[in-house]
Design an enzyme around this catalytic site. Structure first.
Site, PDB file in Angstrom:
ATOM      1  N   LEU A   1       0.907  -1.410  -0.124  1.00 54.34           N
ATOM      2  CA  LEU A   1      -0.026   0.008  -0.062  1.00 54.34           C
ATOM      3  C   LEU A   1       0.941   1.024   0.111  1.00 54.34           C
ATOM      4  O   LEU A   1       0.407   2.370  -0.182  1.00 54.34           O
ATOM      5  CB  LEU A   1      -0.806  -0.098   1.228  1.00 54.34           C
ATOM      6  CG  LEU A   1      -1.814  -1.135   1.282  1.00 54.34           C
ATOM      7  CD1 LEU A   1      -2.544  -1.197   2.614  1.00 54.34           C
ATOM      8  CD2 LEU A   1      -2.988  -0.739   0.271  1.00 54.34           C
ATOM      9  N   GLY A   2       1.815   1.095   0.451  1.00 52.93           N
ATOM     10  CA  GLY A   2       2.864   2.287   0.520  1.00 52.93           C
ATOM     11  C   GLY A   2       4.134   1.797   1.539  1.00 52.93           C
ATOM     12  O   GLY A   2       4.169   0.902   2.072  1.00 52.93           O
ATOM     13  N   LYS A   3       5.002   2.844   1.530  1.00 54.20           N
ATOM     14  CA  LYS A   3       6.038   2.560   2.470  1.00 54.20           C
ATOM     15  C   LYS A   3       6.432   3.856   3.365  1.00 54.20           C
ATOM     16  O   LYS A   3       6.246   4.812   2.981  1.00 54.20           O
ATOM     17  CB  LYS A   3       7.526   2.228   1.467  1.00 54.20           C
ATOM     18  CG  LYS A   3       7.837   3.156   0.712  1.00 54.20           C
ATOM     19  CD  LYS A   3       9.218   2.703  -0.195  1.00 54.20           C
ATOM     20  CE  LYS A   3       9.514   3.877  -1.352  1.00 54.20           C
ATOM     21  NZ  LYS A   3       8.470   4.084  -2.177  1.00 54.20           N
TER      22      LYS A   3
ATOM     23  N   LYS B   1       8.823   5.137   6.885  1.00 53.23           N
ATOM     24  CA  LYS B   1      10.283   5.436   7.062  1.00 53.23           C
ATOM     25  C   LYS B   1      10.970   3.868   7.482  1.00 53.23           C
ATOM     26  O   LYS B   1      12.135   3.526   6.831  1.00 53.23           O
ATOM     27  CB  LYS B   1      10.493   6.089   8.394  1.00 53.23           C
ATOM     28  CG  LYS B   1       9.701   7.364   8.424  1.00 53.23           C
ATOM     29  CD  LYS B   1       9.980   8.192   9.693  1.00 53.23           C
ATOM     30  CE  LYS B   1       8.784   7.988  10.789  1.00 53.23           C
ATOM     31  NZ  LYS B   1       7.566   8.426  10.473  1.00 53.23           N
TER      32      LYS B   1
ATOM     33  N   GLY C   1       9.622   0.583   6.950  1.00 49.55           N
ATOM     34  CA  GLY C   1       9.229  -0.771   6.548  1.00 49.55           C
ATOM     35  C   GLY C   1       7.950  -0.454   5.482  1.00 49.55           C
ATOM     36  O   GLY C   1       7.929   1.017   5.013  1.00 49.55           O
TER      37      GLY C   1
ATOM     38  N   VAL D   1       3.900  -0.973   4.106  1.00 52.00           N
ATOM     39  CA  VAL D   1       2.438  -1.399   4.519  1.00 52.00           C
ATOM     40  C   VAL D   1       1.741  -2.306   3.605  1.00 52.00           C
ATOM     41  O   VAL D   1       1.912  -1.974   2.251  1.00 52.00           O
ATOM     42  CB  VAL D   1       1.743  -0.267   4.833  1.00 52.00           C
ATOM     43  CG1 VAL D   1       0.438  -0.836   5.301  1.00 52.00           C
ATOM     44  CG2 VAL D   1       2.411   0.987   5.820  1.00 52.00           C
TER      45      VAL D   1
ATOM     46  N   LYS E   1       1.688  -3.647   8.763  1.00 55.60           N
ATOM     47  CA  LYS E   1       2.827  -2.722   8.687  1.00 55.60           C
ATOM     48  C   LYS E   1       4.018  -3.700   9.029  1.00 55.60           C
ATOM     49  O   LYS E   1       4.220  -4.137  10.352  1.00 55.60           O
ATOM     50  CB  LYS E   1       2.750  -1.695   9.634  1.00 55.60           C
ATOM     51  CG  LYS E   1       3.555  -0.511   9.523  1.00 55.60           C
ATOM     52  CD  LYS E   1       3.324   0.805  10.362  1.00 55.60           C
ATOM     53  CE  LYS E   1       4.041   1.880  10.174  1.00 55.60           C
ATOM     54  NZ  LYS E   1       3.687   2.802  11.056  1.00 55.60           N
TER      55      LYS E   1
ATOM     56  N   ASP F   1       2.253  14.688  15.828  1.00 56.39           N
ATOM     57  CA  ASP F   1       2.758  14.471  14.207  1.00 56.39           C
ATOM     58  C   ASP F   1       1.606  14.275  13.161  1.00 56.39           C
ATOM     59  O   ASP F   1       1.789  13.492  12.462  1.00 56.39           O
ATOM     60  CB  ASP F   1       3.689  13.178  14.095  1.00 56.39           C
ATOM     61  CG  ASP F   1       4.567  13.491  12.946  1.00 56.39           C
ATOM     62  OD1 ASP F   1       5.110  12.372  12.293  1.00 56.39           O
ATOM     63  OD2 ASP F   1       4.635  14.416  12.380  1.00 56.39           O
TER      64      ASP F   1
ATOM     65  N   LYS G   1       0.028  15.222  10.217  1.00 56.10           N
ATOM     66  CA  LYS G   1       0.212  15.920   8.867  1.00 56.10           C
ATOM     67  C   LYS G   1      -0.603  15.027   8.000  1.00 56.10           C
ATOM     68  O   LYS G   1      -0.847  13.768   8.267  1.00 56.10           O
ATOM     69  CB  LYS G   1       1.757  15.994   8.643  1.00 56.10           C
ATOM     70  CG  LYS G   1       2.676  14.844   8.832  1.00 56.10           C
ATOM     71  CD  LYS G   1       4.107  14.959   8.492  1.00 56.10           C
ATOM     72  CE  LYS G   1       4.895  13.947   8.196  1.00 56.10           C
ATOM     73  NZ  LYS G   1       5.419  13.454   9.603  1.00 56.10           N
TER      74      LYS G   1
ATOM     75  N   ASN H   1      -0.217  11.288   7.632  1.00 56.71           N
ATOM     76  CA  ASN H   1      -0.704  10.291   8.582  1.00 56.71           C
ATOM     77  C   ASN H   1      -2.216  10.417   8.641  1.00 56.71           C
ATOM     78  O   ASN H   1      -2.686   9.902   9.878  1.00 56.71           O
ATOM     79  CB  ASN H   1      -0.009  10.875  10.076  1.00 56.71           C
ATOM     80  CG  ASN H   1       1.359  10.838  10.061  1.00 56.71           C
ATOM     81  OD1 ASN H   1       2.058   9.982   9.215  1.00 56.71           O
ATOM     82  ND2 ASN H   1       1.996  11.506  11.151  1.00 56.71           N
TER      83      ASN H   1
ATOM     84  N   ASP I   1      -0.419   6.201  12.108  1.00 59.46           N
ATOM     85  CA  ASP I   1       0.996   6.319  12.513  1.00 59.46           C
ATOM     86  C   ASP I   1       1.334   7.221  13.695  1.00 59.46           C
ATOM     87  O   ASP I   1       1.649   8.513  13.762  1.00 59.46           O
ATOM     88  CB  ASP I   1       1.632   7.252  11.363  1.00 59.46           C
ATOM     89  CG  ASP I   1       3.130   7.274  11.624  1.00 59.46           C
ATOM     90  OD1 ASP I   1       3.795   7.691  10.537  1.00 59.46           O
ATOM     91  OD2 ASP I   1       3.529   6.763  12.515  1.00 59.46           O
TER      92      ASP I   1
ATOM     93  N   THR J   1       8.399  16.811  10.598  1.00 60.32           N
ATOM     94  CA  THR J   1       8.972  17.825   9.347  1.00 60.32           C
ATOM     95  C   THR J   1       8.580  19.110  10.214  1.00 60.32           C
ATOM     96  O   THR J   1       7.748  19.313  10.826  1.00 60.32           O
ATOM     97  CB  THR J   1       8.397  17.700   8.177  1.00 60.32           C
ATOM     98  OG1 THR J   1       6.966  17.975   8.451  1.00 60.32           O
ATOM     99  CG2 THR J   1       8.624  16.372   7.781  1.00 60.32           C
TER     100      THR J   1
HETATM  101 CL1  ASH Z   1      -2.012   1.576   7.945  1.00 60.72          CL
HETATM  102  C1  ASH Z   1      -2.892   1.695   6.656  1.00 60.72           C
HETATM  103  C2  ASH Z   1      -4.300   1.262   6.680  1.00 60.72           C
HETATM  104  N1  ASH Z   1      -4.644   1.547   5.177  1.00 60.72           N
HETATM  105  C3  ASH Z   1      -3.757   2.128   4.687  1.00 60.72           C
HETATM  106  C4  ASH Z   1      -3.740   2.479   3.025  1.00 60.72           C
HETATM  107  N2  ASH Z   1      -4.928   2.192   2.496  1.00 60.72           N
HETATM  108  C5  ASH Z   1      -4.969   2.374   1.244  1.00 60.72           C
HETATM  109  C6  ASH Z   1      -6.228   2.320   0.327  1.00 60.72           C
HETATM  110  C7  ASH Z   1      -6.448   2.366  -0.797  1.00 60.72           C
HETATM  111  C8  ASH Z   1      -5.513   3.014  -1.679  1.00 60.72           C
HETATM  112  N3  ASH Z   1      -5.719   3.075  -2.840  1.00 60.72           N
HETATM  113  C9  ASH Z   1      -7.023   3.305  -3.296  1.00 60.72           C
HETATM  114  C10 ASH Z   1      -7.493   3.445  -4.910  1.00 60.72           C
HETATM  115  O1  ASH Z   1      -6.330   4.383  -5.493  1.00 60.72           O
HETATM  116  C11 ASH Z   1      -4.917   3.850  -5.202  1.00 60.72           C
HETATM  117  C12 ASH Z   1      -4.852   3.940  -3.662  1.00 60.72           C
HETATM  118  C13 ASH Z   1      -4.084   3.137  -1.088  1.00 60.72           C
HETATM  119  C14 ASH Z   1      -3.975   2.798   0.223  1.00 60.72           C
HETATM  120  N4  ASH Z   1      -2.725   2.962   2.783  1.00 60.72           N
HETATM  121  C15 ASH Z   1      -1.503   3.172   3.547  1.00 60.72           C
HETATM  122  C16 ASH Z   1      -0.458   3.835   2.986  1.00 60.72           C
HETATM  123  C17 ASH Z   1      -0.439   4.619   1.660  1.00 60.72           C
HETATM  124  C18 ASH Z   1       0.606   4.948   1.048  1.00 60.72           C
HETATM  125  C19 ASH Z   1       1.830   5.022   1.797  1.00 60.72           C
HETATM  126  N5  ASH Z   1       1.751   4.431   3.318  1.00 60.72           N
HETATM  127  C20 ASH Z   1       0.903   3.896   3.749  1.00 60.72           C
HETATM  128  C21 ASH Z   1      -1.584   2.812   4.936  1.00 60.72           C
HETATM  129  N6  ASH Z   1      -2.714   2.021   5.243  1.00 60.72           N
END
Ligand code: ASH
Length: 273
Positions: free
Chosen positions: A19-21, A23, A25, A27, A42, A136, A138, A141, A154, A171
């Site tokens: 889902l994303g990264k 600092k 690790g 997710v 996470k 924090d 922002k 988060n 977060d 930041t």
């Molecule tokens: Cl903790 C946690 C719980 N749920 C999420 C989540 N959920 C989530 C749902 C949907 C979409 N998409 C929906 C369609 O378009 C593309 C993106 C992205 C993330 N993202 C992150 C995250 C996202 C980016 C960077 N670092 C963390 C952390 N999360």
């Protein structure tokens, strides 16, 4: 039931897309194998945590987030670890990052901005009565659930505040003067940040943004607040922002009075969507 099970392991989960990264690790979308329950997993690398000596902070984040139960605070259901990684089992926020919505649209409507500020204020009032200062808040988060409701995630920098705090974090853009001056600070830092976020929701950029950290620092310390002529923003919104971005932390509008503010009363959607 499963949810109170204590000894989770990676074998209990089917891992989905990243889902994303963060600092320390990444997710991942994940599903608990038996119940098919969707979560966010996470993954934090122990060596990273040890390298930056953040073990105690991570433990604090986990203890805090596990203990918090609020509609606008992302749930931490549990955690487990293996030789090199720590896994946090988190509530999945189906709507993703609020930041993404802000960047896509450039700036939010007054109704959307007021709704998010009201949700954040309710969540912070709950945290503060549990003696937790987030410190924090922002856009990165802030996540959205499937109905577009805001979730604070977060709690990496939050602290159980028994007394004043001195540690630097986050930041600069979102930091209150007493934090950038590395002075003692208390709950009111989150009130300042609500002012920063309200400005950023309405204008698309934080109020003290500058080319260098030193200039941002100077603008924060001076409370060098100016309102661009576009996009059009109501006078009431500017009044609220001005009442929050006050250098003397004791003079910032209280969370209770934010919820009674005319701009919030007129614009926030009561069910937080
Ligand atoms: Cl903790 C946690 C719980 N749920 C999420 C989540 N959920 C989530 C749902 C949907 C979409 N998409 C929906 C369609 O378009 C593309 C993106 C992205 C993330 N993202 C992150 C995250 C996202 C980016 C960077 N670092 C963390 C952390 N999360």
């Amino acid at each position: 039931s499963e949810s109170v099970k204590r000894d989770w392991s990676i074998r209990d989960f089917e891992i989905g897309k990243p889902l994303g990264k963060g600092k320390f690790g990444r997710v991942y979308l994940a599903r608990e194998a038996k119940s098919k329950y969707i979560v966010a997993l996470k993954v934090i690398f122990k060596e990273q945590i040890e390298k930056y000596r953040l073990q105690h902070q991570l433990k604090r984040e986990m203890a805090i987030q596990t203990s918090l139960r609020h509609p606008h605070v992302l749930r931490l259901y549990g955690w487990f670890h293996d030789a090199e990684r720590i896994f946090l089992i988190l509530e999945y926020a189906h709507g993703g990052e609020l930041y993404g919505e802000l960047r896509r649209s450039g700036h939010l409507s007054e109704k959307q901005a007021a709704t998010y500020i009201a949700s954040l204020t309710h969540a912070l009032a709950y945290c503060h009565e549990k003696h937790v200062i987030h410190r924090d808040i922002k856009p990165e988060n802030l996540l959205l659930d499937h109905e577009g409701r805001l979730k604070i995630a977060d709690f990496g920098w939050s602290v159980q505040s028994k007394n004043k705090r001195h540690t630097m974090c986050g930041t600069l853009d979102y930091l209150a003067p007493e934090m950038v001056e590395n002075k003692a600070h208390d709950y009111a830092v989150d009130n300042w940040t609500l002012g920063i976020l309200c400005y950023e929701f309405l204008y698309g950029v934080p109020p003290f943004e500058a080319d260098s950290q030193a200039d941002t620092f100077r603008r924060i310390m001076k409370v060098d607040l100016t309102f661009p002529s576009t996009p059009h923003v109501s006078a009431e919104a500017k009044v609220l922002i001005t009442q929050l971005l006050v250098k003397d932390s004791a003079k910032r509008l209280s969370l209770e009075n934010i919820l009674k503010h005319p701009w919030i009363i007129m614009n926030a959607d009561p069910n937080g969507t």
